[in-house]
Structure formats: structure tokens, C-alpha cells
Design a protein around this motif. Structure first.
Motif, PDB file in Angstrom:
ATOM      1  N   ARG A  23       0.844  -1.197   0.000  1.00  0.00           N
ATOM      2  CA  ARG A  23       0.000   0.000   0.000  1.00  0.00           C
ATOM      3  C   ARG A  23       0.877   1.243   0.000  1.00  0.00           C
ATOM      4  NH1 ARG A  23      -5.156  -0.354   1.887  1.00  0.00           N
ATOM      5  NH2 ARG A  23      -6.112  -2.344   1.422  1.00  0.00           N
ATOM      6  N   VAL A  24       0.303   2.351  -0.414  1.00  0.00           N
ATOM      7  CA  VAL A  24       1.024   3.624  -0.410  1.00  0.00           C
ATOM      8  C   VAL A  24       0.104   4.733   0.082  1.00  0.00           C
ATOM      9  CG1 VAL A  24       2.546   2.981  -2.303  1.00  0.00           C
ATOM     10  CG2 VAL A  24       0.352   4.094  -2.773  1.00  0.00           C
ATOM     11  N   THR A  25       0.683   5.845   0.410  1.00  0.00           N
ATOM     12  CA  THR A  25      -0.100   7.003   0.821  1.00  0.00           C
ATOM     13  C   THR A  25       0.588   8.263   0.324  1.00  0.00           C
ATOM     14  OG1 THR A  25      -1.232   8.023   2.689  1.00  0.00           O
ATOM     15  CG2 THR A  25       1.042   7.330   3.040  1.00  0.00           C
ATOM     16  N   SER A  26      -0.046   9.384   0.556  1.00  0.00           N
ATOM     17  CA  SER A  26       0.520  10.637   0.064  1.00  0.00           C
ATOM     18  C   SER A  26       0.976  11.517   1.220  1.00  0.00           C
ATOM     19  CB  SER A  26      -0.522  11.376  -0.779  1.00  0.00           C
ATOM     20  OG  SER A  26      -1.628  11.732   0.022  1.00  0.00           O
ATOM     21  N   TYR A  27       1.845  12.437   0.915  1.00  0.00           N
ATOM     22  CA  TYR A  27       2.360  13.369   1.917  1.00  0.00           C
ATOM     23  C   TYR A  27       1.215  14.171   2.527  1.00  0.00           C
ATOM     24  CZ  TYR A  27       6.536  12.294  -0.753  1.00  0.00           C
ATOM     25  OH  TYR A  27       7.547  11.642  -1.390  1.00  0.00           O
ATOM     26  N   GLY A  28       0.354  14.637   1.672  1.00  0.00           N
ATOM     27  CA  GLY A  28      -0.767  15.469   2.130  1.00  0.00           C
ATOM     28  C   GLY A  28      -1.673  14.703   3.075  1.00  0.00           C
ATOM     29  N   SER A  29      -1.916  13.426   2.778  1.00  0.00           N
ATOM     30  CA  SER A  29      -2.796  12.623   3.622  1.00  0.00           C
ATOM     31  C   SER A  29      -2.207  12.461   5.013  1.00  0.00           C
ATOM     32  CB  SER A  29      -3.002  11.258   2.983  1.00  0.00           C
ATOM     33  OG  SER A  29      -3.658  11.412   1.744  1.00  0.00           O
ATOM     34  N   ILE A  30      -0.918  12.225   5.043  1.00  0.00           N
ATOM     35  CA  ILE A  30      -0.234  12.099   6.333  1.00  0.00           C
ATOM     36  C   ILE A  30      -0.322  13.422   7.087  1.00  0.00           C
ATOM     37  CG2 ILE A  30       1.982  11.739   7.465  1.00  0.00           C
ATOM     38  CD1 ILE A  30       2.752   9.865   5.200  1.00  0.00           C
ATOM     39  N   ALA A  31      -0.042  14.484   6.380  1.00  0.00           N
ATOM     40  CA  ALA A  31      -0.082  15.806   7.006  1.00  0.00           C
ATOM     41  C   ALA A  31      -1.482  16.090   7.539  1.00  0.00           C
ATOM     42  CB  ALA A  31       0.329  16.869   5.991  1.00  0.00           C
ATOM     43  N   LYS A  32      -2.458  15.753   6.754  1.00  0.00           N
ATOM     44  CA  LYS A  32      -3.842  15.988   7.149  1.00  0.00           C
ATOM     45  C   LYS A  32      -4.190  15.160   8.375  1.00  0.00           C
ATOM     46  CE  LYS A  32      -8.422  16.380   5.137  1.00  0.00           C
ATOM     47  NZ  LYS A  32      -9.262  16.127   3.956  1.00  0.00           N
ATOM     48  N   TYR A  33      -3.710  13.946   8.385  1.00  0.00           N
ATOM     49  CA  TYR A  33      -3.967  13.064   9.524  1.00  0.00           C
ATOM     50  C   TYR A  33      -3.334  13.638  10.791  1.00  0.00           C
ATOM     51  CZ  TYR A  33      -3.671   9.016  12.584  1.00  0.00           C
ATOM     52  OH  TYR A  33      -3.759   8.180  13.653  1.00  0.00           O
ATOM     53  N   SER A  39       0.532  21.593   5.450  1.00  0.00           N
ATOM     54  CA  SER A  39       1.984  21.502   5.576  1.00  0.00           C
ATOM     55  C   SER A  39       2.513  20.202   4.996  1.00  0.00           C
ATOM     56  CB  SER A  39       2.382  21.614   7.042  1.00  0.00           C
ATOM     57  OG  SER A  39       1.848  22.794   7.586  1.00  0.00           O
ATOM     58  N   ALA A  40       1.969  19.832   3.870  1.00  0.00           N
ATOM     59  CA  ALA A  40       2.393  18.586   3.232  1.00  0.00           C
ATOM     60  C   ALA A  40       3.895  18.605   2.967  1.00  0.00           C
ATOM     61  CB  ALA A  40       1.629  18.396   1.930  1.00  0.00           C
ATOM     62  N   ARG A  41       4.417  19.782   2.703  1.00  0.00           N
ATOM     63  CA  ARG A  41       5.853  19.889   2.405  1.00  0.00           C
ATOM     64  C   ARG A  41       6.693  19.464   3.589  1.00  0.00           C
ATOM     65  NH1 ARG A  41       6.932  25.441  -0.754  1.00  0.00           N
ATOM     66  NH2 ARG A  41       6.815  24.490  -2.780  1.00  0.00           N
ATOM     67  N   MET A  42       6.172  19.723   4.782  1.00  0.00           N
ATOM     68  CA  MET A  42       6.925  19.357   5.974  1.00  0.00           C
ATOM     69  C   MET A  42       7.050  17.854   6.075  1.00  0.00           C
ATOM     70  SD  MET A  42       7.755  22.193   7.165  1.00  0.00           S
ATOM     71  CE  MET A  42       7.907  22.514   5.406  1.00  0.00           C
ATOM     72  N   VAL A  43       6.022  17.146   5.601  1.00  0.00           N
ATOM     73  CA  VAL A  43       6.088  15.685   5.605  1.00  0.00           C
ATOM     74  C   VAL A  43       7.247  15.235   4.719  1.00  0.00           C
ATOM     75  CG1 VAL A  43       4.866  13.558   5.055  1.00  0.00           C
ATOM     76  CG2 VAL A  43       3.612  15.505   6.002  1.00  0.00           C
ATOM     77  N   GLY A  44       7.345  15.860   3.581  1.00  0.00           N
ATOM     78  CA  GLY A  44       8.448  15.548   2.671  1.00  0.00           C
ATOM     79  C   GLY A  44       9.785  15.876   3.311  1.00  0.00           C
ATOM     80  N   TRP A  45       9.810  16.997   3.994  1.00  0.00           N
ATOM     81  CA  TRP A  45      11.048  17.395   4.665  1.00  0.00           C
ATOM     82  C   TRP A  45      11.396  16.400   5.760  1.00  0.00           C
ATOM     83  CZ3 TRP A  45      14.345  20.072   2.420  1.00  0.00           C
ATOM     84  CH2 TRP A  45      15.390  20.687   3.102  1.00  0.00           C
ATOM     85  N   ALA A  46      10.384  15.909   6.443  1.00  0.00           N
ATOM     86  CA  ALA A  46      10.586  14.906   7.490  1.00  0.00           C
ATOM     87  C   ALA A  46      11.170  13.640   6.870  1.00  0.00           C
ATOM     88  CB  ALA A  46       9.258  14.599   8.164  1.00  0.00           C
ATOM     89  N   ALA A  59       9.865   5.065   3.252  1.00  0.00           N
ATOM     90  CA  ALA A  59       9.578   6.294   2.512  1.00  0.00           C
ATOM     91  C   ALA A  59       9.149   5.991   1.082  1.00  0.00           C
ATOM     92  CB  ALA A  59      10.820   7.185   2.520  1.00  0.00           C
ATOM     93  N   HIS A  60       9.511   4.823   0.608  1.00  0.00           N
ATOM     94  CA  HIS A  60       9.151   4.477  -0.772  1.00  0.00           C
ATOM     95  C   HIS A  60       7.648   4.256  -0.908  1.00  0.00           C
ATOM     96  CE1 HIS A  60       9.776   0.628   1.310  1.00  0.00           C
ATOM     97  NE2 HIS A  60       8.840   0.158   0.507  1.00  0.00           N
ATOM     98  N   ARG A  61       6.978   4.087   0.240  1.00  0.00           N
ATOM     99  CA  ARG A  61       5.525   3.915   0.202  1.00  0.00           C
ATOM    100  C   ARG A  61       4.804   5.246   0.290  1.00  0.00           C
ATOM    101  NH1 ARG A  61       5.456  -0.920   4.542  1.00  0.00           N
ATOM    102  NH2 ARG A  61       6.280  -2.565   3.223  1.00  0.00           N
ATOM    103  N   VAL A  62       5.552   6.310   0.314  1.00  0.00           N
ATOM    104  CA  VAL A  62       4.944   7.641   0.390  1.00  0.00           C
ATOM    105  C   VAL A  62       5.231   8.392  -0.902  1.00  0.00           C
ATOM    106  CG1 VAL A  62       4.813   9.773   1.700  1.00  0.00           C
ATOM    107  CG2 VAL A  62       5.342   7.629   2.871  1.00  0.00           C
ATOM    108  N   VAL A  63       4.164   8.748  -1.580  1.00  0.00           N
ATOM    109  CA  VAL A  63       4.297   9.482  -2.834  1.00  0.00           C
ATOM    110  C   VAL A  63       3.410  10.721  -2.798  1.00  0.00           C
ATOM    111  CG1 VAL A  63       4.856   7.407  -4.136  1.00  0.00           C
ATOM    112  CG2 VAL A  63       2.472   8.112  -3.866  1.00  0.00           C
ATOM    113  N   ASN A  64       3.421  11.475  -3.831  1.00  0.00           N
ATOM    114  CA  ASN A  64       2.566  12.668  -3.823  1.00  0.00           C
ATOM    115  C   ASN A  64       1.133  12.292  -4.169  1.00  0.00           C
ATOM    116  OD1 ASN A  64       2.666  12.155  -6.491  1.00  0.00           O
ATOM    117  ND2 ASN A  64       3.472  14.123  -7.101  1.00  0.00           N
TER     118      ASN A  64
END
Length: 112
Positions: A23-33, A39-46, A59-64
Motif C-alpha cells: 500500500r502507499v499514501t501521500s504526503y498530504g494525507s499524512i499531514a492531514k492526519y 503543511s504537506a511539504r513538511m512531511v516531505g522534509w521529514a 519512505a518508498h511507500r509515500v508518494v505525492n
DNA sequence: ATTTTGACGACGT
DNA sequence: GACGTCGCCAAAA
């Protein structure tokens, strides 16, 4: 003392590790959660600092949001990220995840 | 301290 | 629907 930001990173890593196999998820979804939807960008920065973590972060399971492997360039090999995803049964063509809706894993929905 | 950048996302054109 | 711009927030230069 550690800043609050580190806590944010920690939460990101936590959620990232919860992503099920295949499974995969997106940066924005994590940020929203996490309550930082804007602050989706912060997830990427993390994720950029994920290597600093003792535990490995998938991290390979996290995409945009469109299922594009934007961060594949940050992995060791050029297409290591893609290979890892394909290894989990995810079809990736030209850095784009196929059937993204099927493999998409929304923490807000799955973890409620 | 100021400016630029970045593994993003939403909206406008 | 592709492309451009803005917004968010933190770190690096």
C-alpha cells in the motif's frame, strides 16, 4: 529540549511505518492526519531526515497525491524506489503508480 | 537576519 | 486537463 517540530517528524515516521505492505499514501494525507493539512511539504522534509531515524522508514511507500514517485531521486539507486514498490506488487510505470486508488492507504480512514 | 528552496497541495487560468 | 501561481512552514545558504 527538543523542539515541537521534532514531535511532528516523529509522528510522520510513525504513520509511515504503519503503511501496510503493498500500500502507499501521500504526503498530504499524512499531514492531514496529523492536523497539518497545509503543511504537506513538511512531511516531505521529514522524510528527508528519515535516514536519521534508527528505525527504517518505508519512505518508498509515500508518494505525492497523484501517485508520482517524486522522491525517487533521493534514493540510492535511480529506480530503487520503484523496484521496492514493484516488489510489493505495486505496478509503477514511468515513476507513476498504476491503480493508485486501489493501493492508496489513507491513515485517516484506515486508522480512523 | 534575509532570501531561496523544497520528497506538496489547492486553486486559477 | 495541462500549466502557472500562491500558500505553508521549516531548514539551508
Amino acid at each position: 529540549m527538543m523542539e515541537e517540530t521534532e514531535n511532528f517528524f516523529e509522528r510522520v515516521y510513525h504513520v509511515a511505518r504503519l503503511i501496510p505492505f503493498g500500500r502507499v499514501t501521500s504526503y498530504g494525507s499524512i499531514a492531514k492526519y496529523l492536523g497539518a493539512a497545509r503543511s504537506a511539504r513538511m512531511v516531505g522534509w521529514a522524510m528527508n531526515h528519515s535516514h536519521s531515524q534508527e528505525q527504517e522508514v518505508p519512505a518508498h511507500r509515500v508518494v505525492n497525491r497523484i501517485g508520482l514517485l517524486t522522491g525517487k531521486h533521493h534514493f540510492k539507486g535511480t529506480n530503487l524506489m520503484q523496484q521496492l514498490l514493484e516488489n510489493e506488487g505495486i505496478v509503477v510505470i514511468e515513476n507513476k503508480i498504476q491503480d493508485f486508488e486501489k493501493v492508496f492507504w489513507d491513515p485517516q480512514k484506515e486508522l480512523s
